[in-house]
Write an enzyme that holds these catalytic residues in place. Sequence first.
Site, PDB file in Angstrom:
ATOM      1  CE  LYS A 193      -3.687   2.409   2.325  1.00  0.00           C
ATOM      2  NZ  LYS A 193      -3.665   3.185   3.563  1.00  0.00           N
ATOM      3  N   GLY A 215      -7.882   9.756   9.642  1.00  0.00           N
ATOM      4  CA  GLY A 215      -8.093   9.866  11.083  1.00  0.00           C
ATOM      5  C   GLY A 215      -9.131  10.891  11.474  1.00  0.00           C
ATOM      6  CB  ALA A 229      -8.126   8.155   4.570  1.00  0.00           C
ATOM      7  N   GLY A 230     -10.750   8.427   6.604  1.00  0.00           N
ATOM      8  CA  GLY A 230     -11.773   9.405   6.960  1.00  0.00           C
ATOM      9  C   GLY A 230     -13.145   8.826   7.244  1.00  0.00           C
ATOM     10  CG  ASN A 271      -6.152   2.039  11.586  1.00  0.00           C
ATOM     11  OD1 ASN A 271      -6.492   1.617  12.680  1.00  0.00           O
ATOM     12  ND2 ASN A 271      -4.889   2.234  11.306  1.00  0.00           N
ATOM     13  CB  THR A 272      -8.956   6.434  12.925  1.00  0.00           C
ATOM     14  OG1 THR A 272      -7.620   6.654  12.481  1.00  0.00           O
ATOM     15  CG2 THR A 272      -9.232   7.322  14.127  1.00  0.00           C
TER      16      THR A 272
END
Lengths: 257, 387
Positions: free
Chosen positions: A97, A158, A184-185, A206-207
């Site tokens: 990645k 994040g 992301a986001g 993830n976050t």
Amino acid sequence: MDKLLIADRQFSSRLFIGTGKFSSNEVMARAIEQSGSEMVTVALRRVDIENENDDMLGAIDRERYLLLPNTSGARDGDEAVRLARLARSASGINWVKLEVTPDPYYLLPDATETLKATKVLVDDGFVVLPYINADPILAKKLQDAGAATVMPLASPIGSNQGLKTRSAIEIIIDQATVPVVVDAGLGLPSHAAEAMEMGADAVLVNTAIATAEDPCQMANAFRLAVEAGRMGYLARGAGESKQANASSPLTGFLRDA
Amino acid sequence: MAPVTTQPGDIKSILAEKGLDRDDPRLVGLLDGVKAADVERALAEPCGRYSFSRLLTLISPAAADFLEPMARQARDLTVQRFGRTIQLYAPLYVSNYCINSCRYCGYNQGHNYPRRRLTIDEAIADADVIAAEGFRHILLVSGEDPKFITADYLCELAGRLGANFSSISVEIYSMSEPDYAKLFAAGIDGVTLYQETYDRGTYGEHHPAGPKSDYDRRLESPDRFASAGMRRIGIGALLGLGNWRTETLAMGEHAAYLMKKYWRSQVSFSFPRIRQAHEVRDEFVRPVSDRDLVQMMLALRLCFADAGIVLSTRENADLRDNLTPLCVTKMSAGSKTSPGGYTGESATKQFEIADNRSPAQIAEMIKASGAEPVWKDWDAAFSQQRG
């Protein structure tokens, strides 16, 4: 659910998981399990990739999950290429990645360096999954350069803000010939469902999972949301209309024509 | 005091314009003028963005009554941006020779005690102990004496440390940009350098002689090492010298300036409070209480969502345990503050540490607080030299 094909590999789950920010490797392992994911990305900076006893790597069952090393922290294409090559020679993994994020605060991806590094890595035999801004032209160029997917961001990493780049991602989905993974986001399961309903091939989270009060339950919620979103997309919903549809159509008089 | 020559937009002129480089009564007036309602408004704003007035509000005496809501916001923001993780590092003191005369420091050139500089092999012996404890991030620390510690010495040491450490930083005297560039090329990727105090008058009193007496040269050091490519910029004020509230404002302006200008590098804040040291009298210390320290850390976090916040073993175990979940991102552990301290206590310490727990104990404490102790969060492969 229908299978997802990236490079030569099939995935039953369309949810990919990041491994940062968890309170422990045990919590991470349980959350991955609950997510149903089959692809787990790991920052090369966080692990000793050549060390089989590495705490974080040891918590990820390589039989069940494809380990996707990422180049988080790379400031330019050369650094990312160097990192990917060292990781491959130490681990044998040729998937990467690609993250080139010169600004350490918002961690936004550098388009020109990402394109440059993608070309080098593809020529070198890597399966490259580049993290990009939601830029349809860049997505096309990466596709032409041999990227295995494109991974446009929904909003700054994040940030949990959801699909702020929705209209640009719609164009990418409409035009891409490689899988589109929204990365992301995404802060809530409903954000993931929204991306999947739009026709994204997969999402990476993830976050939102790692920092939830209960990461396992949140991982499960994302699993369900991704499945629901995909099914909704495949079922071709009726779509929304800005106007009410008149029950007495204006052209009803043409019925006999 | 000689007039300050400044260029528009440089850090000297930014501080001068706002009165942050001197004991300016205007600032005290502004701080005292902040009302509780202003603090409430600031806490209702989006969290983590900097403006001078926002930091001024959050560091004001009025905001001292809002530490609990500030702590909640700071904790949530830190978890969101950094996750439930704390990164660990250890300092390696390589030399206590010094030609400066800092009044608060054990290494003051006027102090009479056995000096020691580690040979490269001795430094590696200490580093091996640090590596065996699990650390992959190391901070090289030294007094200033170019007869004993040079850029070449640090480069050679960095070359030898590369095998064991993922990230090497330095906390040493102010260097020239070419010397910083040498360090960066040798695989050193971060520099921490405290201004000590942003108040020129106080700075002059505490640094009466030696190269460090040049306030401007010190203030512009981060510009030089950031220009040389360093990825990690550590700044801070030595707490106990100046007015901690105005020092915080200066740190905020300095950080905002560095983040905009050197946007590829990450800024971290440290909060060193003056500790007892060899032959140092402390009648000049302007005490900074635990409450003050907490307000300072929280106010900066609430203005800089992505800045590193570093907590060293200068603080005692109890306070460290309580500060850890608030907004800390990096901690030292098991620190020895004298050259050779890891292989035997032989030389004079720069200061006495207050948290004597082992790295393993600190890691357990971090786990107990609900976070993952992170030993490695970088890779030697990022460095061209080392990769």
